[in-house]
Write a protein that holds these residues in place. Structure first.
Motif, PDB file in Angstrom:
ATOM      1  N   GLY A 187       0.776  -1.101  -0.161  1.00 56.23           N
ATOM      2  CA  GLY A 187      -0.003   0.002   0.035  1.00 56.23           C
ATOM      3  C   GLY A 187       1.019   0.989   0.016  1.00 56.23           C
ATOM      4  N   LEU A 188       0.942   2.295   0.942  1.00 54.23           N
ATOM      5  CA  LEU A 188       1.539   3.085   1.045  1.00 54.23           C
ATOM      6  C   LEU A 188       2.686   3.053   1.853  1.00 54.23           C
ATOM      7  N   ILE A 189       3.928   3.323   0.939  1.00 53.15           N
ATOM      8  CA  ILE A 189       5.243   3.107   1.482  1.00 53.15           C
ATOM      9  C   ILE A 189       5.835   4.369   1.333  1.00 53.15           C
ATOM     10  N   LEU A 190       6.554   4.940   2.053  1.00 49.04           N
ATOM     11  CA  LEU A 190       7.048   6.181   2.214  1.00 49.04           C
ATOM     12  C   LEU A 190       8.594   6.022   1.519  1.00 49.04           C
ATOM     13  N   THR A 191       8.634   6.074   0.312  1.00 52.37           N
ATOM     14  CA  THR A 191       9.819   6.219  -0.623  1.00 52.37           C
ATOM     15  C   THR A 191      10.192   7.621  -0.925  1.00 52.37           C
ATOM     16  N   PRO A 192      11.429   7.641  -1.324  1.00 56.64           N
ATOM     17  CA  PRO A 192      11.686   9.220  -1.761  1.00 56.64           C
ATOM     18  C   PRO A 192      10.949   9.702  -2.948  1.00 56.64           C
ATOM     19  N   ALA A 215      -2.847   9.480   3.562  1.00 53.47           N
ATOM     20  CA  ALA A 215      -2.841   8.296   4.578  1.00 53.47           C
ATOM     21  C   ALA A 215      -4.338   8.067   5.382  1.00 53.47           C
ATOM     22  N   ASN A 216      -4.839   9.287   5.538  1.00 50.30           N
ATOM     23  CA  ASN A 216      -6.129   9.619   6.218  1.00 50.30           C
ATOM     24  C   ASN A 216      -7.140   8.990   5.144  1.00 50.30           C
ATOM     25  N   GLU A 217      -7.060   9.587   4.001  1.00 47.38           N
ATOM     26  CA  GLU A 217      -7.955   9.323   2.989  1.00 47.38           C
ATOM     27  C   GLU A 217      -7.999   7.512   2.695  1.00 47.38           C
ATOM     28  N   ALA A 218      -6.873   6.862   2.677  1.00 42.95           N
ATOM     29  CA  ALA A 218      -6.527   5.490   2.619  1.00 42.95           C
ATOM     30  C   ALA A 218      -7.539   4.557   3.537  1.00 42.95           C
ATOM     31  N   GLY A 219      -7.410   5.338   5.073  1.00 41.73           N
ATOM     32  CA  GLY A 219      -7.920   4.702   5.898  1.00 41.73           C
ATOM     33  C   GLY A 219      -6.958   3.590   6.516  1.00 41.73           C
ATOM     34  N   GLY A 220      -7.677   2.610   7.425  1.00 43.30           N
ATOM     35  CA  GLY A 220      -7.005   1.583   7.910  1.00 43.30           C
ATOM     36  C   GLY A 220      -6.047   2.086   8.932  1.00 43.30           C
ATOM     37  N   MET A 221      -4.686   1.800   8.914  1.00 43.10           N
ATOM     38  CA  MET A 221      -3.787   2.330  10.027  1.00 43.10           C
ATOM     39  C   MET A 221      -3.570   3.977   9.793  1.00 43.10           C
ATOM     40  N   LYS A 222      -3.885   4.458   8.601  1.00 48.46           N
ATOM     41  CA  LYS A 222      -3.775   5.921   8.268  1.00 48.46           C
ATOM     42  C   LYS A 222      -2.483   6.571   8.491  1.00 48.46           C
ATOM     43  N   ARG A 223      -1.489   5.725   8.047  1.00 54.25           N
ATOM     44  CA  ARG A 223      -0.283   5.981   7.990  1.00 54.25           C
ATOM     45  C   ARG A 223       0.478   5.413   6.611  1.00 54.25           C
ATOM     46  N   PHE A 224       1.904   5.961   6.364  1.00 54.09           N
ATOM     47  CA  PHE A 224       2.704   5.165   5.480  1.00 54.09           C
ATOM     48  C   PHE A 224       3.463   4.214   6.400  1.00 54.09           C
TER      49      PHE A 224
END
Length: 260
Positions: A187-192, A215-224
């Motif tokens: 999912g959302l991974i904090l890459t460069p 991240a908030n829009e994605a939901g779930g854990m709401k973080r990268f």
């Protein structure tokens, strides 16, 4: 926990930055040797040298464009020169941004070559090396977008979905050779790349808030997730501790996926 990876050779495409680099470091920390590939010679060779020094393993950086047949051939030859591959991480890739109506054939072809044909060519070339070692593991880094598409990157969505199906098909073909093949859909991974884009959109003072909004829009854990968090899953899935897993797709997405 001993993952049984010492002295194995892991080939990681897109290995000089972001997820690929974190995966290479994860394997090296377990005592595996690594072959990193990327298009930029200076960076990939520098990162390989750093990993070798930091972890005390063999590490080689190979400058190659795996979206081309010649680039894949160079990687296959380099792996053979290091004694043959035990693990392949097909990670090289990038997002797209277009509409179906506007994207031309050349853009579709490039992403097909990068996301799908690289996996086909490297699988075809490295599976014999794994067979010679009595088995191996292959992981395809696809994306949650393979099943939950984003509206602004139809080419990325489509080619990652094709990669997921190729992975399943390859798994069926080599299961009798003790070669396990799986897909990871992050999912959302904090890459460069995410940080770079966020700074372009929101500036130096606003990029973190912008990404938190994503991240908030994605939901779930709401973080990268950090690249290291994702890399841990790659390493485990290639280890002896995951010996009964093949032909599967795993979502590492913090709960973003909206379906079961």
């Amino acid at each position: 926990m001993d993952l049984g990876l010492k002295s194995k050779l892991a080939v990681i495409t897109g290995g000089s930055v972001g997820i690929g680099l974190a995966v290479a470091e994860g394997f090296a920390a377990e005592g595996a040797n690594v072959l990193l590939t990327a298009r930029g010679r200076a960076r990939v060779e520098a990162e390989a040298a750093r990993i070798a020094k930091q972890f005390g393993v063999r590490a080689l950086g190979v400058a190659a464009d795996v979206a081309t047949a010649a680039g894949c051939d160079a990687v296959i030859a380099a792996a053979q020169g290091m004694g043959g591959a035990d693990i392949l991480i097909n990670n090289a890739g990038t997002g797209s941004n277009e509409t179906i109506a506007e994207a031309d054939d050349a853009k579709w072809q490039y992403y097909w070559d990068l996301h799908v044909m690289a996996a086909v060519r490297l699988g075809r070339g490295l599976v014999p090396q794994m067979k010679a070692h009595g088995g191996g593991a292959i992981i395809h880094n696809a994306s949650i977008c393979a099943v939950q598409p984003l509206w602004y990157e139809p080419i990325y969505n489509t080619t990652k979905a094709a990669l997921m199906m190729f992975s399943k098909t390859l798994a069926n073909e080599v299961v009798g050779e003790n070669i396990r093949v799986n897909t990871i859909n992050p999912g959302l991974i904090l890459t460069p790349d995410w940080i770079k884009t966020a700074k372009q959109i929101a500036g130096e003072d606003g990029w973190e808030a912008h990404l938190q909004g994503v991240a908030n829009e994605a939901g779930g854990m709401k973080r990268f997730a950090t690249p290291e968090e994702l890399a841990n899953f790659f390493v485990f899935l290639c280890s002896d501790k995951a010996s009964y897993s093949t032909g599967s797709t795993y979502f590492v997405d913090g709960g973003w996926l909206k379906t079961v």
